[in-house]
Design a protein around this motif. Sequence first.
Motif, PDB file in Angstrom:
ATOM      1  N   PHE A  57       0.826  -1.212   0.000  1.00 19.40           N
ATOM      2  CA  PHE A  57       0.000   0.000   0.000  1.00 19.40           C
ATOM      3  C   PHE A  57       0.859   1.261   0.000  1.00 19.40           C
ATOM      4  O   PHE A  57       0.681   2.165  -0.833  1.00 19.40           O
ATOM      5  CB  PHE A  57      -0.929  -0.071   1.219  1.00 19.40           C
ATOM      6  CG  PHE A  57      -1.387   1.228   1.793  1.00 19.40           C
ATOM      7  CD1 PHE A  57      -2.005   2.191   1.013  1.00 19.40           C
ATOM      8  CD2 PHE A  57      -1.244   1.492   3.149  1.00 19.40           C
ATOM      9  CE1 PHE A  57      -2.445   3.377   1.551  1.00 19.40           C
ATOM     10  CE2 PHE A  57      -1.675   2.667   3.696  1.00 19.40           C
ATOM     11  CZ  PHE A  57      -2.274   3.613   2.891  1.00 19.40           C
ATOM     12  N   ILE A  58       1.822   1.337   0.908  1.00 15.72           N
ATOM     13  CA  ILE A  58       2.660   2.538   1.001  1.00 15.72           C
ATOM     14  C   ILE A  58       3.572   2.657  -0.220  1.00 15.72           C
ATOM     15  O   ILE A  58       3.773   3.761  -0.764  1.00 15.72           O
ATOM     16  CB  ILE A  58       3.499   2.499   2.293  1.00 15.72           C
ATOM     17  CG1 ILE A  58       2.579   2.544   3.522  1.00 15.72           C
ATOM     18  CG2 ILE A  58       4.480   3.669   2.333  1.00 15.72           C
ATOM     19  CD1 ILE A  58       1.782   3.812   3.676  1.00 15.72           C
TER      20      ILE A  58
ATOM     21  N   ASN B 153      -4.346   5.183 -11.485  1.00 18.75           N
ATOM     22  CA  ASN B 153      -4.611   5.572 -12.875  1.00 18.75           C
ATOM     23  C   ASN B 153      -6.087   5.338 -13.152  1.00 18.75           C
ATOM     24  O   ASN B 153      -6.553   4.200 -13.139  1.00 18.75           O
ATOM     25  CB  ASN B 153      -3.743   4.747 -13.826  1.00 18.75           C
ATOM     26  CG  ASN B 153      -3.894   5.189 -15.273  1.00 18.75           C
ATOM     27  OD1 ASN B 153      -4.685   6.077 -15.588  1.00 18.75           O
ATOM     28  ND2 ASN B 153      -3.127   4.579 -16.154  1.00 18.75           N
ATOM     29  N   LEU B 154      -6.806   6.410 -13.386  1.00 20.51           N
ATOM     30  CA  LEU B 154      -8.242   6.300 -13.625  1.00 20.51           C
ATOM     31  C   LEU B 154      -8.570   5.892 -15.053  1.00 20.51           C
ATOM     32  O   LEU B 154      -9.743   5.790 -15.417  1.00 20.51           O
ATOM     33  CB  LEU B 154      -8.930   7.625 -13.292  1.00 20.51           C
ATOM     34  CG  LEU B 154      -8.793   8.082 -11.836  1.00 20.51           C
ATOM     35  CD1 LEU B 154      -9.464   9.429 -11.630  1.00 20.51           C
ATOM     36  CD2 LEU B 154      -9.375   7.052 -10.899  1.00 20.51           C
TER      37      LEU B 154
ATOM     38  N   THR C 289      -1.345  12.092  -7.142  1.00 18.73           N
ATOM     39  CA  THR C 289      -1.463  10.902  -6.299  1.00 18.73           C
ATOM     40  C   THR C 289      -2.905  10.653  -5.874  1.00 18.73           C
ATOM     41  O   THR C 289      -3.312   9.521  -5.664  1.00 18.73           O
ATOM     42  CB  THR C 289      -0.590  11.045  -5.047  1.00 18.73           C
ATOM     43  OG1 THR C 289      -0.917  12.272  -4.396  1.00 18.73           O
ATOM     44  CG2 THR C 289       0.890  11.076  -5.414  1.00 18.73           C
ATOM     45  N   ASN C 290      -3.695  11.714  -5.685  1.00 20.70           N
ATOM     46  CA  ASN C 290      -5.125  11.601  -5.364  1.00 20.70           C
ATOM     47  C   ASN C 290      -5.404  10.901  -4.040  1.00 20.70           C
ATOM     48  O   ASN C 290      -6.463  10.306  -3.858  1.00 20.70           O
ATOM     49  CB  ASN C 290      -5.875  10.832  -6.465  1.00 20.70           C
ATOM     50  CG  ASN C 290      -5.579  11.351  -7.846  1.00 20.70           C
ATOM     51  OD1 ASN C 290      -5.339  12.545  -8.011  1.00 20.70           O
ATOM     52  ND2 ASN C 290      -5.592  10.492  -8.829  1.00 20.70           N
ATOM     53  N   PHE C 291      -4.462  10.956  -3.118  1.00 20.35           N
ATOM     54  CA  PHE C 291      -4.606  10.181  -1.903  1.00 20.35           C
ATOM     55  C   PHE C 291      -5.093  10.999  -0.714  1.00 20.35           C
ATOM     56  O   PHE C 291      -5.057  10.529   0.419  1.00 20.35           O
ATOM     57  CB  PHE C 291      -3.302   9.471  -1.552  1.00 20.35           C
ATOM     58  CG  PHE C 291      -2.960   8.396  -2.529  1.00 20.35           C
ATOM     59  CD1 PHE C 291      -3.745   7.263  -2.615  1.00 20.35           C
ATOM     60  CD2 PHE C 291      -1.883   8.528  -3.377  1.00 20.35           C
ATOM     61  CE1 PHE C 291      -3.449   6.272  -3.527  1.00 20.35           C
ATOM     62  CE2 PHE C 291      -1.587   7.540  -4.300  1.00 20.35           C
ATOM     63  CZ  PHE C 291      -2.369   6.400  -4.374  1.00 20.35           C
TER      64      PHE C 291
ATOM     65  N   VAL D  38      -6.242  -2.752  -3.199  1.00 24.93           N
ATOM     66  CA  VAL D  38      -7.042  -2.650  -4.424  1.00 24.93           C
ATOM     67  C   VAL D  38      -7.393  -1.194  -4.713  1.00 24.93           C
ATOM     68  O   VAL D  38      -7.298  -0.724  -5.849  1.00 24.93           O
ATOM     69  CB  VAL D  38      -8.325  -3.497  -4.291  1.00 24.93           C
ATOM     70  CG1 VAL D  38      -9.256  -3.251  -5.476  1.00 24.93           C
ATOM     71  CG2 VAL D  38      -7.981  -4.980  -4.188  1.00 24.93           C
ATOM     72  N   PHE D  39      -7.761  -0.475  -3.680  1.00 26.20           N
ATOM     73  CA  PHE D  39      -8.141   0.929  -3.818  1.00 26.20           C
ATOM     74  C   PHE D  39      -6.979   1.760  -4.357  1.00 26.20           C
ATOM     75  O   PHE D  39      -7.149   2.612  -5.238  1.00 26.20           O
ATOM     76  CB  PHE D  39      -8.591   1.457  -2.457  1.00 26.20           C
ATOM     77  CG  PHE D  39      -9.082   2.872  -2.468  1.00 26.20           C
ATOM     78  CD1 PHE D  39     -10.370   3.178  -2.881  1.00 26.20           C
ATOM     79  CD2 PHE D  39      -8.248   3.904  -2.069  1.00 26.20           C
ATOM     80  CE1 PHE D  39     -10.821   4.479  -2.884  1.00 26.20           C
ATOM     81  CE2 PHE D  39      -8.694   5.212  -2.069  1.00 26.20           C
ATOM     82  CZ  PHE D  39      -9.977   5.499  -2.478  1.00 26.20           C
ATOM     83  N   VAL D  40      -5.783   1.516  -3.837  1.00 29.01           N
ATOM     84  CA  VAL D  40      -4.600   2.258  -4.285  1.00 29.01           C
ATOM     85  C   VAL D  40      -4.316   1.974  -5.753  1.00 29.01           C
ATOM     86  O   VAL D  40      -4.002   2.894  -6.525  1.00 29.01           O
ATOM     87  CB  VAL D  40      -3.384   1.890  -3.411  1.00 29.01           C
ATOM     88  CG1 VAL D  40      -2.090   2.367  -4.055  1.00 29.01           C
ATOM     89  CG2 VAL D  40      -3.524   2.497  -2.033  1.00 29.01           C
TER      90      VAL D  40
END
Length: 539
Positions: free
Chosen positions: A130-131, A187-188, A340-342, A180-182
């Motif tokens: 994840f990180i 990339n959308l 990054t959208n995080f 999975v979310f990351v």
Amino acid sequence: MTKKKFTAMAAIILFIHMILIIFYGTQKEAFHEDEYYSYSTSAGYESMNPYGPIQEKSGMDILSYFFVTDELRFDFANVVQIHEKDVHPPLYYVTLHFVMSLFPYSFYKWFGILLNACYSLIACGGIMFFIFHMDKSPHSYFLSLLSGLLYAIHPAFISNVMLTRMYCMSVMWTVLFIDVFVMAMQNLTHSRKRFAAITLCGAATCYFAFLTHYFCLYIPFFLTLGFCIYAVVRTLCYKEKCFLRMLLFGASLLAALGLAFLTFPSSIDQILSEERGEAAFGGLFGSDLFSMLKLFLPVLNKNFFSGMLYPIMGILMISLLIGIIFILKRKHQNIPMPRTNFAILGIGLPMAMITVWITSKTALFLGDASCRYFYPAAALLLPFIAYTICKAVFLAESLFSTAKAKAILSIALAIGILLPAIAGHIQGNILFLYQDKAETLQYARDNAQYPLVMIYDPNTRYKTMYIANELWPFERIVFIRYDEEATVIESDTLKSAEKLIVYMDGPEEILDRLVAQNDRLNSWSLLRHDKNYYVYVLE
């Protein structure tokens, strides 16, 4: 750092986590009352409570409620049926039943510990994944390994492994969903096949998470909601065609939940009608957040931050401020920012934590043991806090021109991040070991040849299960139901015993009656006062 070195370091971190689990597992002396329920229901028994005015059993009879017989081996349907009457879904107990079925007529504390260790190792690896994928800077290897090490040595997550309950599996599903979310957030505009694979993985994770613990869905809910809102904003402001995909992503998760309801129909009644379901919804819409804070905050401060919550929150606020200043500076200089959208994670994780907070019924506050409600959210929130602080420090890395200075900075940063976890070990914050029970269990083994008398209140007969491992060594156990004057204590075992160990949940006049009917007994004395019973010795 090369990928080969990174993989080797990650494997070492997982090995450290396993070593700590084994080290503390050997020190576990007794069980939380919920653990007894986990083992007995996973073995295939709905209840082990005594019935009748007076009943005699052996310690082995009691122990038999906690191992699987040949008739019940791999009978998963029976375990599911038992949990239809519970307030929790059955998946964790089905997997525990599988492990116990491999060793019939046996009971070991390692059944639960090693099963949980498997889930926790997957979660630890998932946090590093994840990180690593959340950060594309030159520091991604360092940040990933540091986050994994923080999880691996943190007392809270070792404590979670020590508790044979569904919370460790819940952490695993939560972390896997974040992975999975990351991947979805990176990339959308994934290819259709890649997007479909990511979506199916997210749906499968939610499906299994629902069948493990209903609270597991808080984090996927808030993150998916934030994801969809973000997609709408990107579509409206930047004309990017990502809204449809995000809608499909959210819809697939809803479909997975629908399938979970069909798989385990009792979940509807457990969520909406059962006592804890009603309490959770009541807490969600009617709780006083500040009163809940007064209850839970000191416990979380001790067990997750080792008493350093407020300094860490102060450092986190400063780090966020530095990050905002850095963003504004880059924008002023017309330097493109990495997409990054995080920020959704920074909002979604605390929202999930707060929701767990206010839906945890006040009556379920059990001191330090209450930490288990927060393990899934904390497993992500603590590495995310560490990541945020580290990123703020690395923004100032340009002040350190030499490689040696940068190395010293990284070491100092790692020590600072790991300090609360290390302090937790020093403070003895590993829960669910019950080392104080060692003397009690030794006394039971030393006096196993004498009868044990369990005098219980029929309204609280479930408490007899809470001390099950104290009963196992005894050759004879006489259960006496306390019904005031109607209490029956006539038994050849009680009349001829040279000594009696009595667990009492009733008036002391029963002790006088036990002494009066046995010529070998002269008096009674209080041995100790436990959480559920007064323990007496009649000699």
